[in-house]
Design a protein around this motif. Structure first.
Motif, PDB file in Angstrom:
ATOM      1  N   ILE B  62       0.846  -1.204   0.000  1.00 38.43           N
ATOM      2  CA  ILE B  62       0.000   0.000   0.000  1.00 38.43           C
ATOM      3  C   ILE B  62       0.878   1.250   0.000  1.00 38.43           C
ATOM      4  O   ILE B  62       0.646   2.208  -0.757  1.00 38.43           O
ATOM      5  N   ALA B  63       1.941   1.224   0.835  1.00 37.36           N
ATOM      6  CA  ALA B  63       2.838   2.380   0.920  1.00 37.36           C
ATOM      7  C   ALA B  63       3.431   2.681  -0.462  1.00 37.36           C
ATOM      8  O   ALA B  63       3.493   3.837  -0.895  1.00 37.36           O
ATOM      9  N   VAL B  66       0.713   4.203  -2.721  1.00 33.57           N
ATOM     10  CA  VAL B  66       0.474   5.586  -2.318  1.00 33.57           C
ATOM     11  C   VAL B  66       1.576   6.479  -2.888  1.00 33.57           C
ATOM     12  O   VAL B  66       1.343   7.596  -3.332  1.00 33.57           O
ATOM     13  N   TYR B  74      -4.063  13.907  -4.525  1.00 31.03           N
ATOM     14  CA  TYR B  74      -4.519  14.006  -3.141  1.00 31.03           C
ATOM     15  C   TYR B  74      -5.247  15.312  -2.834  1.00 31.03           C
ATOM     16  O   TYR B  74      -6.234  15.323  -2.117  1.00 31.03           O
ATOM     17  N   PHE B 118      -9.689   5.017   8.575  1.00 33.96           N
ATOM     18  CA  PHE B 118      -9.359   5.678   7.313  1.00 33.96           C
ATOM     19  C   PHE B 118      -9.953   7.083   7.218  1.00 33.96           C
ATOM     20  O   PHE B 118      -9.479   7.922   6.461  1.00 33.96           O
ATOM     21  N   ILE B 121      -7.618  10.078   7.660  1.00 38.77           N
ATOM     22  CA  ILE B 121      -6.830  10.524   6.502  1.00 38.77           C
ATOM     23  C   ILE B 121      -7.648  11.507   5.674  1.00 38.77           C
ATOM     24  O   ILE B 121      -7.183  12.593   5.315  1.00 38.77           O
ATOM     25  N   TRP B 453      -2.760  -0.147   8.249  1.00 36.80           N
ATOM     26  CA  TRP B 453      -2.879   0.367   6.876  1.00 36.80           C
ATOM     27  C   TRP B 453      -3.211   1.856   6.888  1.00 36.80           C
ATOM     28  O   TRP B 453      -2.653   2.635   6.117  1.00 36.80           O
ATOM     29  N   THR B 456      -0.250   3.838   7.820  1.00 36.76           N
ATOM     30  CA  THR B 456       0.714   3.785   6.725  1.00 36.76           C
ATOM     31  C   THR B 456       0.313   4.758   5.611  1.00 36.76           C
ATOM     32  O   THR B 456       1.140   5.545   5.126  1.00 36.76           O
ATOM     33  N   ILE B 457      -0.959   4.720   5.235  1.00 36.17           N
ATOM     34  CA  ILE B 457      -1.426   5.614   4.172  1.00 36.17           C
ATOM     35  C   ILE B 457      -1.268   7.070   4.600  1.00 36.17           C
ATOM     36  O   ILE B 457      -0.752   7.916   3.868  1.00 36.17           O
ATOM     37  N   ILE B 461       1.247   9.359   2.340  1.00 35.24           N
ATOM     38  CA  ILE B 461       0.750  10.473   1.531  1.00 35.24           C
ATOM     39  C   ILE B 461       1.603  11.703   1.829  1.00 35.24           C
ATOM     40  O   ILE B 461       2.036  12.437   0.935  1.00 35.24           O
TER      41      ILE B 461
END
Lengths: 613, 474
Positions: B62-63, B66, B74, B118, B121, B453, B456-457, B461
């Motif tokens: 995922i990293a 991203v 974004y 999430f 974020i 996750w 990490t996101i 970002i």
């Protein structure tokens, strides 16, 4: 443009400050403060479960039936074990080295951090020796438990026994942990929830030498155990003991009920066993022995043996006939020693003829009831036998047959009352008539009833039309109440006035003049009017079973009883005198004719060759 | 103006390294927390450490994803992400799976996803986007309302899922607002409200009223810088209260101190207003409203506390404030947690040698109370290392945020810092008994795919924006 850039310093300062606070707090917690400092090698918290004593069980007069005795379980926590002198250890406990290795391995498998039982039920004497030296064996500690004790050896089936919980129960019920005890049968099982009490826990600090240094946090985390509630049973211990004495060397059962309450006064099933056998370390061994005994002492015949009701069932058919108005007090039928219908013949014994209703019960005429039964099933009021049979079945079931009585015994059987479908399967939908079912007229054939159901039926007759669900517990101490169902009248589908006729017949069956053909004169008691009915259950495997149902006194019944003696032949021979003695013992506390008592006590009925059938 | 730069060489490898170290430490502590001798294989996927290894691998993928997405993605889609997450949060209230009393999870086959993780974020992105809107004046009522809406809508939705911990995280965005220039008085007011809330529960109302009066006098002096005005105001109040007190004694009316104070405050209030109008002194009305407001607030705290908070929440707050002892419940957890950490000593009991964190002593050892395992097995040196690493990590992120040329990147960066800061403070604080037990995970350490996750996101970002900082000018 970015005029607030200086604010980043404040934010940074806050972050540093938080880091500082955490560091200081952690330093205090981990390095300075010793109250939290329980290093792995020195101090450990030990959670010792406090097992409450199980509630005691008394009889209806306050006589003790079950109490407790202290014992000790030796526990082990595998990860706290240190190498130790096994020889001395084995000596103290009188164990083999292999056992020690095995037991530790087993404990390890269960959990290395949590304690488990190393050795069960160490006696107080061994415990005293061990206690002094326990410091040499880190990882071991002793947990107090209680074992069941019985002042006398009566009521094994009724009281039931206690054993360790199995995996299934542990999974289903959070309360139980491996090694806990639970009631497995009888009152111990049915009232487990009350008897067991509530476990508590004590948290102790323990040092390297396995010595308790005191309670942790001043006992704030401790939970007090709650002692189990005492149970007052409905059983009359004297009557129960007397019943078991009478039934020695016989196979069968006795159930006595107080009709006005449904309380079970005595419930005997023989052969029985000494309840002490299923307690303590020898339990498993003894259990296996009892299981393999050919006389099946663990089998509770009072609840689980199904027999045809035999002639006692004529009373029920008479009542149904009266209620359905196909039978009247004056109805007479001839009997020429047998009932003939085409090629069918149902034999009867010799008696005068013709008989009216009361006489038919008194003399237990088979022919009479074949006629009554056919008039019920072939009643023109109903389009076919399918309807009249259903109706008959409903009447029968209203006496508690063919269905669970819902007593407080978990293992009662529901018995057998056949359905239309039973016959459809055998004969096809149009292939059966009243004659096909004729053996049920005299309580044989497809009917199956347990002694408990028969005693209950007797109570319903004694009450002239209703019964209370039989139960074995009168009171639970503490703020507990018995289930409401035990206090609700269960009505049969027969009007109460019809019962007087049947009871008149039952009175005469016992108290009729000699030579009038009364079938149950062996149940006579000089100053009490016993009403009874004999029965004989056909046994394809051997000698017929002797049955007797009775209640007394006639006007204000205090006891209703059913006696089954397997392979005892005609009901009047063995079952009726046994019932008589029970009634007399209960109502008079003494036996007027000791000869009868000896007669029954000395009888050994097909006891040693029961398996040969 | 844009310049093309190789993002792989401009990525902040230091932060990435810290990230990897934290994730690795987290994993070995999960291993230790659930370790027992029957399951020794590291790759046992029936155990939590095995599963966490899968989550970690997925997190790295995922990293990477991203990181390769275009930066403009974004900021352009910030509102759309936010909108989608709001819909998802509403959806979970309807279709979600309830676990431990919180309806916070979507269940897709064997996988459970917690959208609240999430939503942070999306909120950080949306906030950054809003605060960079053209010609925005942050200190206007309109902006306040919109900012409050952006932050509070997801928070309230998560609160409705019965996940108080995750809902409280949104208050951390106050740091972003502070950095971006929201008025100090708003911050101070907020701080004052929180302090008042705690005080209202702990000490007598009378003392709180006296304290509030004191605070108001200080502010009054601070705003006008005239000792004379403050002195007169003080004398008026003193005079009024002694008069009422005297009257009360003479008439034997039996008024409590509490009513005496309120009545004299009412009388003095009138006098103040008259004086203020005749001498044209500023801020008096505002301060009076403030005073009345805080007194009213003090009263309502009890009501709110008893009627809006659930019993376990009341308990947690009471236990931390020392008002209630609950040895079997909340206090038990904190106690066990402190024992576990405390028993580690200076150097700890050693990897896999902890006794307190195994099995049932400490609850939720691999999730919310993972810090206990660190404390017990690695001792003070271990916890110090982890705390310092986290502090350094936050410090570094602030450094990165400050070097952004684009306000969007900087604001988002502070959003990232705020979320991490809140999680770290609350989680570690709770295990050592400094803050109430609020169930939120310790970033990168606690077991669970969703949180790993999401963190990490959140981080990558920002690292992506940072890597392209030279491309963006604003």
């Amino acid at each position: 443009m970015d005029s607030f850039a200086n604010r980043r310093h404040i934010i940074r300062f806050i972050i540093i400050l938080i880091g500082l606070i955490f560091t200081i707090k952690l330093f205090i917690l981990q390095v300075v403060d010793s109250s939290y400092k329980l290093t792995a090698s020195s101090n450990v918290l030990r959670y010792v479960t406090q097992f409450p004593a199980r509630g005691l069980i008394y009889d209806r007069n306050g006589e003790l039936l079950v109490y407790n005795e202290a014992t000790y379980d030796l526990m082990v926590v595998p990860n706290q074990l240190m190498p130790f002198d096994t020889t001395e250890f084995c000596q103290i406990l009188n164990l083999k080295k292999e056992y020690v290795q095995e037991a530790i391995k087993r404990a390890r498998k269960f959990s290395i951090y949590n304690s488990s039982v190393f050795l069960k039920q160490v006696s107080s004497r061994t415990y005293a020796n061990l206690q002094e030296k326990l410091y040499k064996y880190p990882g071991f500690y002793v947990q107090a438990r209680t074992l069941r004790k019985y002042p006398s050896d009566i009521g094994a089936h009724l009281l039931g026994y206690v054993g360790e919980v199995n995996e299934k129960i542990i999974e289903k019920d959070d309360y139980y942990k491996s090694g806990d005890y639970i009631g497995i049968s009888g009152i111990e099982q049915s009232y487990e929830e009350y008897i067991r009490g509530k476990k508590g826990v004590n948290v102790y600090l323990v040092d390297v030498h396995n010595r308790i240094k005191g309670t942790y946090a001043n006992g704030r985390l401790d939970k007090q155990a709650v002692v189990g509630s005492n149970i007052i049973s409905t059983i009359d211990a004297d009557l129960q003991a007397y019943g078991e004495k009478l039934m020695k060397n016989k196979i069968g059962s006795i159930v006595a009920i107080e009709p006005s309450s449904g309380e079970i006064l005595a419930i005997v099933s023989t052969p029985s066993y000494n309840p002490e056998l299923l307690v303590g370390r020898k339990r498993t061994e003894n259990y296996v022995d009892l299981m393999s005994d050919s006389l099946k002492p663990l089998f509770n015949r009072a609840l689980m043996a199904q027999y045809p009701p035999g002639s006692t069932f004529k009373v029920i058919n008479a009542l149904i006939g009266l209620q359905e108005k196909v039978l009247f007090p004056y109805t007479k039928y001839d009997c020429e020693g047998a009932y003939y219908a085409g090629r069918l013949r149902v034999g009867c014994h010799f008696h005068k003829t013709p008989l009216n209703l009361i006489e038919s019960i008194q003399m237990s005429c088979n022919t009479y009831y074949c006629n009554v039964f056919r008039s019920i099933l072939d009643n023109r009021k109903y389009p076919s036998i399918r309807e009249s049979f259903d109706l008959w079945r409903e009447y029968v079931m209203s006496f508690g047959f063919g269905t669970y009585l819902n007593s407080d015994f978990s293992n009662e059987l529901k018995g057998l009352v056949p359905t239309k479908q039973t016959y459809d399967k055998i004969y096809g939908e149009r292939g059966w008539r009243s004659l096909t079912l004729i053996s049920m007229a005299i309580g044989q054939g497809e009917l199956g009833t347990t002694p408990l159901q028969m005693a209950n039926m007797t109570a319903a007759i004694a009450n002239r039309g209703f019964y209370y669900i039989p139960h074995s517990v009168k009171e639970i101490e503490g703020d507990h109440v018995l289930d409401n169902r035990f206090f609700e009248k269960q009505y049969t589908k027969i009007d109460s006035n019809y019962f007087e006729l049947a009871i008149e017949g039952m009175d005469l069956a016992v108290n009729g003049e000699a030579g009038t053909g009364s079938t149950a004169r062996t149940a006579q008691i000089s100053n009490i009017t016993v009403c009874g009915k004999t029965g004989t259950a056909e046994n394809p495997h051997g000698e017929d079973h002797s049955i007797f149902i009775a209640f007394a006194p006639k006007e204000k019944p205090e006891i209703a009883i059913a006696v089954y003696i397997e392979n005892g032949g005609f009901g009047g021979t063995w079952a009726a005198p046994t019932a008589k003695l029970m009634i007399e013992e209960y109502l008079n506390d003494s036996i007027s004719v000791p000869w009868w008592e000896e007669y029954i006590l000395n009888a050994e009925i097909n006891y040693n060759n029961a398996e040969k059938d | 103006m844009q310049r093309r730069i190789n993002i792989w060489s401009s990525i902040d490898w230091l932060t990435v390294t810290i990230y990897l170290v934290l994730v690795f430490l987290g994993w070995i502590n999960i291993y230790a927390a659930v370790y027992n001798e029957d399951h020794q294989s590291i790759l046992d996927f029936s155990q939590r450490y095995g599963k966490q290894l899968i989550w970690i691998s997925a997190a790295l993928v995922i990293a990477f994803i991203v990181f390769v997405i275009d930066i403009n993605f974004y900021s352009y889609f910030a509102y759309i992400f936010y909108g989608i997450l709001i819909v998802v949060l509403i959806g979970v209230l309807i279709f979600g799976k309830e676990i431990h009393g919180a309806r916070s999870w979507y269940e897709l086959g064997n996988i459970r996803i917690q959208p609240a993780e999430f939503a942070k974020i999306a909120t950080a992105l949306a906030l950054a986007r809003y605060l960079t809107s053209y010609n925005l004046q942050i200190n206007t009522v309109k902006s306040y309302v919109r900012i409050a809406a952006i932050i509070l809508i997801p928070s309230v939705l998560i609160l409705m899922q019965n996940d108080t911990g995750s809902a409280l995280v949104y208050f951390a965005f106050i740091f972003v607002l502070y950095r971006e220039g929201i008025s100090e008085s708003i911050i101070l007011l907020g701080l004052f409200v929180i302090i008042l809330f705690i005080l209202a529960l702990v000490i007598d109302t009378l003392i709180i009223i006296l304290l509030s009066i004191g605070v108001v006098f200080i502010i009054f002096w601070f705003l006008n810088r005239k000792i004379k005005h403050t002195g007169i105001a003080f004398i008026v109040l003193l005079f009024a209260s002694s008069a009422i007190y005297g009257l009360n004694e003479v008439l034997n009316a039996g008024l409590s101190y509490y009513y005496i104070l309120l009545i004299s405050l009412g009388i003095s209030g009138l006098v103040y207003i008259i004086l203020a109008i005749s001498y044209k002194i500023k801020n008096v009305a505002l301060l009076l409203i403030f005073l009345i407001g805080s007194i009213a607030f003090t009263y309502s705290v009890d009501y709110v506390f008893n009627n809006f908070l659930e019993q376990h929440q009341q308990k947690r707050i009471n236990v931390v404030l020392g008002l209630e002892s609950d040895p079997y419940g909340v206090e038990y957890n904190v106690n066990q947690s402190k024992i576990a950490i405390g028993s580690g000593g200076l150097t700890g009991k050693g990897f896999l040698r902890g006794t307190q964190t195994k099995f049932d002593f400490v609850p939720e050892q691999s999730t919310d109370f993972i810090f206990c395992t660190i404390g017990e097995e690695w001792g003070f040196l271990g916890t110090l290392f982890v705390v310092l690493l986290f502090i350094f990590f936050l410090y570094r992120l602030i450094g990165l945020a400050e070097r952004q040329r684009s306000s969007f990147s900087r604001i988002y960066g502070y959003g990232v810092v705020s979320v991490f800061l809140f999680h770290i403070v609350i989680n570690i604080g709770m295990t050592i008994g400094l803050v109430p037990v609020i169930g939120i995970p310790l970033p990168f350490f606690s077991y669970g795919g969703s949180s790993l996750w999401a963190f990490t996101i959140l981080l990558f970002i920002f690292l992506r924006l940072d890597a392209s900082r030279l491309e963006l000018l604003q």
